[in-house]
Design a protein around this motif. Structure first.
Motif, PDB file in Angstrom:
ATOM      1  N   GLU A 172       0.807  -1.221   0.000  1.00 22.22           N
ATOM      2  CA  GLU A 172       0.000   0.000   0.000  1.00 22.22           C
ATOM      3  C   GLU A 172       0.840   1.270   0.000  1.00 22.22           C
ATOM      4  N   VAL A 173       2.070   1.184   0.491  1.00 17.47           N
ATOM      5  CA  VAL A 173       2.872   2.401   0.663  1.00 17.47           C
ATOM      6  C   VAL A 173       4.201   2.376  -0.072  1.00 17.47           C
ATOM      7  N   MET A 174       4.588   1.242  -0.618  1.00 17.85           N
ATOM      8  CA  MET A 174       5.921   1.143  -1.227  1.00 17.85           C
ATOM      9  C   MET A 174       6.052   2.056  -2.441  1.00 17.85           C
ATOM     10  N   SER A 175       7.254   2.545  -2.614  1.00 18.47           N
ATOM     11  CA  SER A 175       7.556   3.408  -3.746  1.00 18.47           C
ATOM     12  C   SER A 175       7.799   2.566  -4.989  1.00 18.47           C
ATOM     13  N   THR A 176       7.132   2.949  -6.056  1.00 20.05           N
ATOM     14  CA  THR A 176       7.333   2.321  -7.356  1.00 20.05           C
ATOM     15  C   THR A 176       7.208   3.419  -8.408  1.00 20.05           C
ATOM     16  N   PRO A 177       7.801   3.371  -9.535  1.00 20.63           N
ATOM     17  CA  PRO A 177       8.732   2.316  -9.923  1.00 20.63           C
ATOM     18  C   PRO A 177      10.028   2.435  -9.139  1.00 20.63           C
ATOM     19  N   VAL A 178      10.708   1.334  -9.013  1.00 24.07           N
ATOM     20  CA  VAL A 178      11.948   1.302  -8.247  1.00 24.07           C
ATOM     21  C   VAL A 178      13.111   1.677  -9.152  1.00 24.07           C
ATOM     22  N   ARG A 179      13.912   2.579  -8.681  1.00 25.44           N
ATOM     23  CA  ARG A 179      15.163   2.919  -9.360  1.00 25.44           C
ATOM     24  C   ARG A 179      16.221   2.015  -8.771  1.00 25.44           C
ATOM     25  N   ALA A 180      16.995   1.348  -9.604  1.00 23.94           N
ATOM     26  CA  ALA A 180      18.015   0.418  -9.131  1.00 23.94           C
ATOM     27  C   ALA A 180      19.180   0.424 -10.105  1.00 23.94           C
ATOM     28  N   VAL A 181      20.286  -0.154  -9.667  1.00 19.98           N
ATOM     29  CA  VAL A 181      21.463  -0.311 -10.514  1.00 19.98           C
ATOM     30  C   VAL A 181      21.911  -1.761 -10.470  1.00 19.98           C
ATOM     31  N   LEU A 182      22.726  -2.129 -11.421  1.00 21.30           N
ATOM     32  CA  LEU A 182      23.320  -3.462 -11.457  1.00 21.30           C
ATOM     33  C   LEU A 182      24.653  -3.446 -10.717  1.00 21.30           C
ATOM     34  N   ALA A 183      25.030  -4.579 -10.177  1.00 18.00           N
ATOM     35  CA  ALA A 183      26.281  -4.671  -9.426  1.00 18.00           C
ATOM     36  C   ALA A 183      27.494  -4.325 -10.284  1.00 18.00           C
ATOM     37  N   ASP A 184      27.418  -4.577 -11.574  1.00 17.89           N
ATOM     38  CA  ASP A 184      28.534  -4.275 -12.465  1.00 17.89           C
ATOM     39  C   ASP A 184      28.518  -2.854 -13.029  1.00 17.89           C
ATOM     40  N   ASP A 185      27.502  -2.063 -12.680  1.00 18.39           N
ATOM     41  CA  ASP A 185      27.480  -0.669 -13.106  1.00 18.39           C
ATOM     42  C   ASP A 185      28.598   0.089 -12.405  1.00 18.39           C
ATOM     43  N   LYS A 236      21.427  11.161  -8.050  1.00 17.73           N
ATOM     44  CA  LYS A 236      21.269  12.609  -8.209  1.00 17.73           C
ATOM     45  C   LYS A 236      20.017  12.936  -9.018  1.00 17.73           C
ATOM     46  N   LYS A 237      19.835  12.254 -10.141  1.00 14.71           N
ATOM     47  CA  LYS A 237      18.716  12.526 -11.033  1.00 14.71           C
ATOM     48  C   LYS A 237      17.367  12.323 -10.357  1.00 14.71           C
ATOM     49  N   PHE A 238      17.256  11.267  -9.532  1.00 14.68           N
ATOM     50  CA  PHE A 238      15.981  10.935  -8.899  1.00 14.68           C
ATOM     51  C   PHE A 238      15.935  11.326  -7.415  1.00 14.68           C
ATOM     52  N   GLN A 239      16.947  12.069  -6.960  1.00 14.71           N
ATOM     53  CA  GLN A 239      17.027  12.552  -5.574  1.00 14.71           C
ATOM     54  C   GLN A 239      16.880  11.414  -4.568  1.00 14.71           C
ATOM     55  N   LEU A 240      17.733  10.405  -4.714  1.00 14.95           N
ATOM     56  CA  LEU A 240      17.704   9.221  -3.856  1.00 14.95           C
ATOM     57  C   LEU A 240      18.918   9.194  -2.942  1.00 14.95           C
ATOM     58  N   ARG A 241      18.705   8.764  -1.720  1.00 12.69           N
ATOM     59  CA  ARG A 241      19.813   8.581  -0.788  1.00 12.69           C
ATOM     60  C   ARG A 241      20.213   7.117  -0.669  1.00 12.69           C
ATOM     61  N   ARG A 242      19.333   6.226  -1.110  1.00  7.80           N
ATOM     62  CA  ARG A 242      19.597   4.790  -1.065  1.00  7.80           C
ATOM     63  C   ARG A 242      19.197   4.215  -2.415  1.00  7.80           C
ATOM     64  N   LEU A 243      19.954   3.246  -2.860  1.00  3.69           N
ATOM     65  CA  LEU A 243      19.705   2.699  -4.186  1.00  3.69           C
ATOM     66  C   LEU A 243      19.867   1.179  -4.157  1.00  3.69           C
ATOM     67  N   PRO A 244      18.810   0.443  -4.452  1.00  5.73           N
ATOM     68  CA  PRO A 244      18.929  -1.017  -4.501  1.00  5.73           C
ATOM     69  C   PRO A 244      19.854  -1.454  -5.639  1.00  5.73           C
ATOM     70  N   VAL A 245      20.548  -2.542  -5.386  1.00  7.12           N
ATOM     71  CA  VAL A 245      21.407  -3.152  -6.395  1.00  7.12           C
ATOM     72  C   VAL A 245      20.778  -4.490  -6.762  1.00  7.12           C
ATOM     73  N   ILE A 246      20.575  -4.706  -8.052  1.00  6.64           N
ATOM     74  CA  ILE A 246      19.929  -5.926  -8.519  1.00  6.64           C
ATOM     75  C   ILE A 246      20.836  -6.666  -9.499  1.00  6.64           C
ATOM     76  N   ASP A 247      20.482  -7.929  -9.757  1.00  9.80           N
ATOM     77  CA  ASP A 247      21.180  -8.671 -10.800  1.00  9.80           C
ATOM     78  C   ASP A 247      20.407  -8.541 -12.110  1.00  9.80           C
ATOM     79  N   GLU A 248      20.861  -9.204 -13.127  1.00  8.37           N
ATOM     80  CA  GLU A 248      20.239  -9.066 -14.451  1.00  8.37           C
ATOM     81  C   GLU A 248      18.814  -9.602 -14.510  1.00  8.37           C
ATOM     82  N   PHE A 249      18.406 -10.357 -13.479  1.00 12.19           N
ATOM     83  CA  PHE A 249      17.039 -10.893 -13.420  1.00 12.19           C
ATOM     84  C   PHE A 249      16.127 -10.084 -12.507  1.00 12.19           C
TER      85      PHE A 249
END
Length: 114
Positions: free
Chosen positions: A71-84, A94-107
């Motif tokens: 009900e409260v989660m932020s979407t869409p999620v901004r994330a990066v890949l571990a190899d970025d 900076k672009k999305f004014q985020l202080r925390r950024l999830p790291v995901i794999d290719e899946f």
């Protein structure tokens, strides 16, 4: 430098049906203000912050145990890949004014947090 070199891998996540009371306890226990939300397959579905919890409980006139992460989660999620690169991750933050950024794999599975 790559994201995988500096990301935190000891990440505690919740499910979309987790209640805000449980998520608050998780934040208290692990001294964090950000919890990624993953679906049954482990894919990143959203994020919940301590601010999301405060605003939801103050404005919905419901107890935290009766409000779900979905009900409260932020979407869409901004994330990066571990190899970025770290510079690419910083640009996203900076672009999305985020202080925390999830790291995901290719899946789309959660692997860490910056």
């Amino acid at each position: 430098m790559k994201v995988k070199e500096i990301m935190s891998t000891n990440v505690h996540a919740c499910r979309p049906d987790s209640d805000l009371a449980g998520i608050s306890k998780l934040m208290w226990d692990y001294d964090c203000g950000f919890v990624p939300v993953v679906d049954a397959s482990g894919q990143l579905a959203g994020t919940v912050t301590d601010r999301d919890i405060c605003v939801a409980t103050a404005t919905r006139r419901r107890l935290p145990e009766h409000i779900s992460a979905a009900e409260v989660m932020s979407t869409p999620v901004r994330a990066v890949l571990a190899d970025d690169t770290v510079s690419a991750a910083l640009e996203t933050m900076k672009k999305f004014q985020l202080r925390r950024l999830p790291v995901i794999d290719e899946f789309g599975h959660l692997r860490g947090v910056l």
